[in-house]
Design a protein around this motif. Structure first.
Motif, short mmCIF file in Angstrom:
data_model
loop_
_atom_site.label_atom_id
_atom_site.label_comp_id
_atom_site.label_asym_id
_atom_site.label_seq_id
_atom_site.Cartn_x
_atom_site.Cartn_y
_atom_site.Cartn_z
N LEU A 11 14.84 -28.24 4.18
CA LEU A 11 16.01 -28.73 5.46
C LEU A 11 17.14 -29.59 4.91
O LEU A 11 18.19 -29.30 5.15
CB LEU A 11 15.41 -29.32 6.40
CG LEU A 11 16.10 -29.57 7.75
CD1 LEU A 11 16.51 -28.32 8.39
CD2 LEU A 11 15.04 -30.32 8.70
N ASP A 12 16.64 -30.55 3.98
CA ASP A 12 17.82 -31.50 3.42
C ASP A 12 18.62 -30.68 2.57
O ASP A 12 19.84 -31.05 2.81
CB ASP A 12 17.00 -32.72 2.81
CG ASP A 12 16.25 -33.54 3.60
OD1 ASP A 12 16.70 -33.58 4.83
OD2 ASP A 12 15.50 -34.44 3.10
N ARG A 13 18.01 -29.94 1.72
CA ARG A 13 18.90 -29.21 0.90
C ARG A 13 19.92 -28.32 1.73
O ARG A 13 21.12 -28.18 1.41
CB ARG A 13 18.01 -28.09 -0.10
CG ARG A 13 18.15 -28.47 -1.36
CD ARG A 13 17.89 -27.32 -2.39
NE ARG A 13 16.85 -26.65 -1.98
CZ ARG A 13 15.13 -26.88 -1.93
NH1 ARG A 13 14.99 -27.82 -2.40
NH2 ARG A 13 14.56 -25.98 -1.57
N VAL A 14 19.67 -27.49 2.71
CA VAL A 14 20.53 -26.85 3.42
C VAL A 14 21.61 -27.59 4.24
O VAL A 14 22.64 -27.09 4.16
CB VAL A 14 19.73 -25.97 4.69
CG1 VAL A 14 20.67 -24.75 5.21
CG2 VAL A 14 18.64 -25.02 3.85
N ARG A 15 21.11 -28.78 4.73
CA ARG A 15 22.09 -29.62 5.34
C ARG A 15 23.00 -30.15 4.48
O ARG A 15 24.21 -30.15 4.73
CB ARG A 15 21.34 -30.72 6.20
CG ARG A 15 20.54 -30.16 7.38
CD ARG A 15 19.93 -31.44 8.14
NE ARG A 15 19.45 -30.90 9.37
CZ ARG A 15 18.70 -31.57 10.12
NH1 ARG A 15 17.93 -32.57 9.75
NH2 ARG A 15 18.33 -31.05 11.36
N GLY A 16 22.66 -30.38 3.04
CA GLY A 16 23.60 -30.91 1.95
C GLY A 16 24.61 -29.95 1.90
O GLY A 16 25.73 -30.14 1.89
N ARG A 17 24.25 -28.64 1.96
CA ARG A 17 25.00 -27.69 1.82
C ARG A 17 26.04 -27.50 2.96
O ARG A 17 27.21 -27.11 2.73
CB ARG A 17 24.15 -26.14 1.53
CG ARG A 17 25.22 -24.81 1.31
CD ARG A 17 25.52 -24.77 0.10
NE ARG A 17 26.59 -23.67 0.07
CZ ARG A 17 27.87 -24.03 -0.29
NH1 ARG A 17 28.47 -24.90 -0.52
NH2 ARG A 17 28.81 -22.90 -0.22
N ILE A 18 25.52 -27.51 4.24
CA ILE A 18 26.37 -27.45 5.31
C ILE A 18 27.29 -28.65 5.32
O ILE A 18 28.53 -28.50 5.61
CB ILE A 18 25.47 -27.52 6.69
CG1 ILE A 18 24.79 -26.22 6.86
CG2 ILE A 18 26.49 -27.87 7.83
CD1 ILE A 18 23.80 -26.04 8.24
N ASP A 19 27.03 -29.79 4.89
CA ASP A 19 28.04 -30.92 4.48
C ASP A 19 29.02 -30.57 3.56
O ASP A 19 30.27 -31.03 3.98
CB ASP A 19 27.28 -32.19 3.99
CG ASP A 19 26.38 -32.64 5.32
OD1 ASP A 19 26.54 -32.42 6.58
OD2 ASP A 19 25.36 -33.80 5.01
N ALA A 20 28.61 -29.96 2.65
CA ALA A 20 29.69 -29.58 1.48
C ALA A 20 30.65 -28.66 2.11
O ALA A 20 31.88 -28.46 1.88
CB ALA A 20 29.19 -28.93 0.27
#
Ligand SMILES: O=C(O)C(=O)C[C@]1(C(=O)O)C=C[C@@H](O)C=C1
Length: 366
Positions: A11-20
């Motif tokens: 989840l953290d990884r996907v959300r990091g991608r969304i932020d970018a």
């Protein structure tokens, strides 16, 4: 526990991608906005006082292109809506548009204005359809939005009558799905003794009201927004109106989508000082009149058939001017500058007693 930690990592990884991605989107949208500012500068330099910041044909071209190029998974309509808002914000940076609508705040006509121009348009509530025409004619508002078909607020025939005398042109069309909700300051259906709404809306929700509020009195008022405003002040009262009205007047939705016919649509027209340049997919609205004799209407419309032009709507109105018996409000496919349309119009003009092109405008994308 281990599983949960694993999911949290994902989840953290996907959300990091969304932020970018959001950062990239923000940079791109800002760059687009700066482009719009440059466009405004170029337009001002070349067109001087006659500058038109709003370009309907360009906007529909962009919306049609993004819809066509949409790779999914978002729906084409959704993607077009997002771009509608981006352009609305860019245009407001060039110059904020003002659009007059049939008030008060919260009517379907206001929702139609926002659907057409996006949320950055400044909407101005008018008390009557006449006032919308006057305000645009005087140049106090850039555009006006008026209901024409299956209306729940405005008198359709009245809009058509105003076109007869007005120098204004039709520059766009908007179709709006109409959903009616029952709203009140009360929180229980059992507390409702009076239901306010426009007479057409009451009629469109008759079966629901018969079934769930058989003993409540139904009172017809000028508009659904008026109904909501009244319901907000009166105990035991409810209104049938659109979602916006509930938001504006702070009412609770007691029941949603209570219309008897789902898929109920109202059509609105956008009016301005001039119509729109060709967009490749356009409509043209006409006012016509013929002699009141056998075969008169058939002869009047012959030029359309002869030039292969399809008619999407015809509405007749008794003329109140005494010169013509009937006037016809006719919509055809195509722009008045398209060759076959231009030829048909020339032919029609020779045939008709009254001939007025109300305007050519892009077929609505949203
Ligand atoms: O292309 C233009 O003429 C612009 O002003 C830019 C833009 C846009 O954001 O794309 C904004 C407003 C116009 O109505 C059309 C398009």
């Amino acid at each position: 526990m281990a599983d949960h930690a694993h999911d949290q990592d994902g989840l953290d990884r996907v959300r990091g991608r969304i932020d970018a991605i959001d950062q990239e989107l923000l940079d791109l949208i800002s760059e687009r906005a700066r482009c719009a500012q440059r466009v405004a500068q170029i337009k001002t330099e070349t067109d001087g006082r006659a500058v038109q910041f709003y370009r309907p044909e360009r906007e529909v071209a962009i919306l049609r292109r993004v819809k066509g190029a949409n790779p999914g998974p978002l729906d084409g309509e959704e993607v077009a809506r997002l771009f509608r808002e981006i352009m609305s914000a860019c245009l407001a940076l060039e110059r904020p548009l003002q659009a007059a609508f049939l008030g008060p705040e919260g009517t379907f006509t206001q929702a139609a204005a926002i659907k057409h121009f996006g949320h950055s348009v400044v909407t101005r509530a008018m008390a009557t359809i006449d006032e919308i025409f006057r305000e645009v004619e005087a140049g106090s508002c850039d555009f006006g939005v008026v209901p024409v078909e299956n209306s729940t607020e405005g008198v359709v025939s009245h809009t058509l009558d105003l076109f007869m005398a007005s120098p204004l042109a039709i520059t766009g069309e908007v179709s709006l799905r109409i959903h009616h909700h029952l709203m009140s300051a009360e929180t229980e259906l059992g507390a409702i003794r009076t239901v306010y709404s426009h007479q057409q809306s009451l009629a469109q929700c008759r079966e629901w009201l018969d079934r769930y509020l058989p003993h409540a009195e139904r009172v017809a008022v000028g508009s659904n927004a008026d109904a909501a405003r009244t319901a907000a002040k009166e105990s035991g009262a409810a209104a049938v109106a659109g979602y916006q009205a509930a938001e504006i007047y702070g009412l609770e939705l007691l029941a949603e989508r209570i219309e008897d016919e789902p898929g109920n649509t109202t059509r609105f027209l956008v009016i301005g000082k001039q119509d729109a340049p060709p967009s490749g997919q356009d409509k043209t609205s006409l006012l016509l009149s013929c002699r009141n004799e056998a075969g008169g209407l058939h002869a009047l419309l012959m030029p359309l058939a002869a030039h292969g032009i399809s008619m999407t709507r015809i509405e007749s109105r008794p003329s109140r001017r005494g010169i013509w018996d009937y006037v016809f409000f006719v919509d055809i496919m195509g722009h008045r500058d398209d060759l076959p349309v231009a030829a048909a119009l020339e032919h029609l003009e020779r045939q008709a007693l009254l001939f007025k092109v109300l305007g050519s405008y892009p077929v609505a994308v949203l």
